[in-house]
Design a protein around this motif. Structure first.
Motif, mmCIF file in Angstrom:
data_model
loop_
_atom_site.group_PDB
_atom_site.id
_atom_site.type_symbol
_atom_site.label_atom_id
_atom_site.label_comp_id
_atom_site.label_asym_id
_atom_site.label_seq_id
_atom_site.Cartn_x
_atom_site.Cartn_y
_atom_site.Cartn_z
ATOM 1 N N TYR A 284 0.849 -1.188 0.000
ATOM 2 C CA TYR A 284 0.000 0.000 0.000
ATOM 3 C C TYR A 284 0.884 1.237 0.000
ATOM 4 N N MET A 285 0.823 2.019 -1.099
ATOM 5 C CA MET A 285 1.600 3.241 -1.215
ATOM 6 C C MET A 285 3.084 2.975 -0.982
ATOM 7 N N GLY A 286 3.554 1.836 -1.505
ATOM 8 C CA GLY A 286 4.961 1.488 -1.400
ATOM 9 C C GLY A 286 5.357 0.832 -0.102
ATOM 10 N N MET A 287 4.412 0.652 0.818
ATOM 11 C CA MET A 287 4.699 0.041 2.112
ATOM 12 C C MET A 287 4.147 -1.378 2.143
ATOM 13 N N GLN A 288 4.878 -2.285 2.769
ATOM 14 C CA GLN A 288 4.438 -3.671 2.882
ATOM 15 C C GLN A 288 3.652 -3.858 4.179
ATOM 16 N N GLY A 289 2.592 -4.644 4.094
ATOM 17 C CA GLY A 289 1.786 -4.874 5.277
ATOM 18 C C GLY A 289 0.923 -6.102 5.099
ATOM 19 N N ALA A 290 -0.163 -6.141 5.853
ATOM 20 C CA ALA A 290 -1.072 -7.282 5.810
ATOM 21 C C ALA A 290 -2.495 -6.784 5.653
ATOM 22 N N GLY A 291 -3.313 -7.586 4.987
ATOM 23 C CA GLY A 291 -4.711 -7.228 4.797
ATOM 24 C C GLY A 291 -5.621 -8.390 5.164
ATOM 25 N N ARG A 292 -6.847 -8.065 5.505
ATOM 26 C CA ARG A 292 -7.835 -9.100 5.806
ATOM 27 C C ARG A 292 -9.201 -8.639 5.325
ATOM 28 N N MET A 293 -9.927 -9.560 4.673
ATOM 29 C CA MET A 293 -11.315 -9.340 4.300
ATOM 30 C C MET A 293 -12.170 -10.368 5.021
ATOM 31 N N THR A 294 -13.284 -9.921 5.563
ATOM 32 C CA THR A 294 -14.203 -10.852 6.213
ATOM 33 C C THR A 294 -15.638 -10.498 5.865
ATOM 34 N N VAL A 295 -16.473 -11.513 5.776
ATOM 35 C CA VAL A 295 -17.923 -11.331 5.719
ATOM 36 C C VAL A 295 -18.513 -12.143 6.850
ATOM 37 N N SER A 296 -19.301 -11.496 7.696
ATOM 38 C CA SER A 296 -19.931 -12.169 8.823
ATOM 39 C C SER A 296 -21.397 -11.760 8.882
ATOM 40 N N GLN A 297 -22.225 -12.638 9.437
ATOM 41 C CA GLN A 297 -23.648 -12.344 9.549
ATOM 42 C C GLN A 297 -23.873 -11.415 10.724
ATOM 43 N N ALA A 298 -24.548 -10.292 10.467
ATOM 44 C CA ALA A 298 -24.828 -9.322 11.522
ATOM 45 C C ALA A 298 -26.080 -9.733 12.275
ATOM 46 N N ASP A 299 -27.201 -9.749 11.588
ATOM 47 C CA ASP A 299 -28.453 -10.243 12.168
ATOM 48 C C ASP A 299 -29.453 -10.436 11.032
ATOM 49 N N GLY A 300 -30.234 -11.504 11.144
ATOM 50 C CA GLY A 300 -31.231 -11.780 10.115
ATOM 51 C C GLY A 300 -30.602 -11.864 8.738
ATOM 52 N N ASN A 301 -31.073 -11.023 7.814
ATOM 53 C CA ASN A 301 -30.567 -10.988 6.445
ATOM 54 C C ASN A 301 -29.462 -9.959 6.273
ATOM 55 N N ARG A 302 -28.962 -9.423 7.369
ATOM 56 C CA ARG A 302 -27.928 -8.401 7.283
ATOM 57 C C ARG A 302 -26.542 -9.017 7.477
ATOM 58 N N TRP A 303 -25.611 -8.518 6.680
ATOM 59 C CA TRP A 303 -24.238 -9.004 6.714
ATOM 60 C C TRP A 303 -23.286 -7.834 6.863
ATOM 61 N N LYS A 304 -22.085 -8.112 7.364
ATOM 62 C CA LYS A 304 -21.055 -7.089 7.475
ATOM 63 C C LYS A 304 -19.812 -7.529 6.733
ATOM 64 N N TYR A 305 -19.343 -6.679 5.836
ATOM 65 C CA TYR A 305 -18.165 -6.931 5.025
ATOM 66 C C TYR A 305 -17.086 -5.947 5.482
ATOM 67 N N GLU A 306 -15.944 -6.461 5.901
ATOM 68 C CA GLU A 306 -14.885 -5.613 6.433
ATOM 69 C C GLU A 306 -13.569 -5.864 5.706
ATOM 70 N N LEU A 307 -12.816 -4.794 5.503
ATOM 71 C CA LEU A 307 -11.477 -4.857 4.926
ATOM 72 C C LEU A 307 -10.547 -4.036 5.798
ATOM 73 N N SER A 308 -9.405 -4.593 6.138
ATOM 74 C CA SER A 308 -8.384 -3.835 6.860
ATOM 75 C C SER A 308 -7.040 -4.048 6.198
ATOM 76 N N ILE A 309 -6.256 -2.985 6.146
ATOM 77 C CA ILE A 309 -4.885 -3.048 5.639
ATOM 78 C C ILE A 309 -4.012 -2.336 6.660
ATOM 79 N N THR A 310 -2.985 -3.008 7.145
ATOM 80 C CA THR A 310 -2.096 -2.403 8.127
ATOM 81 C C THR A 310 -0.646 -2.528 7.677
#
Length: 229
Positions: free
Chosen positions: A39-65
């Protein structure tokens, strides 16, 4: 150095897709994917997750550090008529001492999207929503669904106070390593001015196994899957 968020992830594939979402109504399933990240010339780690929030709702998250920067993006969404539909989102970043945080609201009852936080007045909305609109993170899921099904990959993206029409095309097949195992991937690309987002899609993997964003011909962000659970 400015903390400019990639619009592919919330691509901006990277990333990031949506106009009319033509993919089949495949059920959303929870997953977690670990990436190596440049990211911008820097090396790091990333994670993507999809988890069920409630009922038909879901949460999609991305982090890069990385040692000098941190990017976090999230979308709460549901499925309506087989289409992914953003409900709310948050983008935050920290590069050195500069911080930025933007919150998005997709009010489908009123048919408008708005943004608050560290956002300019002309990017606060409201923007009128259309059936099939996606935010940038949901592009990743849409690309995989459509590329796997051999469907057109054209989308209307409503994100960051703007509307963008995006179109991806298949540019070939390529062998790519996923968790140390060679896999055959479909390579797709979307160009918008001096920006290009390239994604590699492997059957049975719910997100692209690699996402590369290029600015002015140079690599800006590169995520490569290390493991999917």
């Amino acid at each position: 150095m400015t903390a400019k968020l990639p619009n592919v992830f919330r691509m901006a594939a990277l990333a990031g897709a949506l106009a009319a979402f033509s993919a089949p109504a495949l059920a959303v399933k929870p997953f977690s994917a670990d990436y190596s990240a440049s990211y911008m010339g820097m090396q790091g780690a990333g994670r993507m997750t999809v988890s069920q929030a409630d009922g038909n709702r879901w949460k999609y998250e991305l982090s890069i550090t990385s040692p000098l920067a941190e990017v976090r993006q999230s979308t709460t969404f549901d499925e309506a008529g087989g289409k992914l539909r953003p409900l709310s989102g948050n983008d935050s970043s920290k590069v050195l001492t500069k911080k930025k945080s933007v919150t998005a609201s997709y009010d489908w009852s009123r048919g408008v999207a708005t943004w608050s936080g560290d956002v300019k007045g002309d990017r606060a909305g409201p923007i009128k929503l259309q059936n099939g609109d996606l935010d940038a993170l949901l592009v990743n899921l849409a690309i995989v669904r459509d590329a796997t099904a051999g469907k057109p990959m054209s989308y209307r993206m409503v994100d960051g106070g703007r509307v963008k029409e995006l179109s991806y095309s298949v540019v070939g097949k390529e062998t790519i390593s996923v968790g140390g195992k060679s896999q055959q991937a479909t390579k797709v690309s979307s160009k918008n001015g001096d920006k290009e987002t390239i994604a590699w899609v492997v059957a049975d993997v719910p997100v692209p196994v690699r996402i590369l964003q290029r600015d002015n011909g140079s690599d800006a962000i590169d995520l490569r899957v290390q493991a999917v659970r």
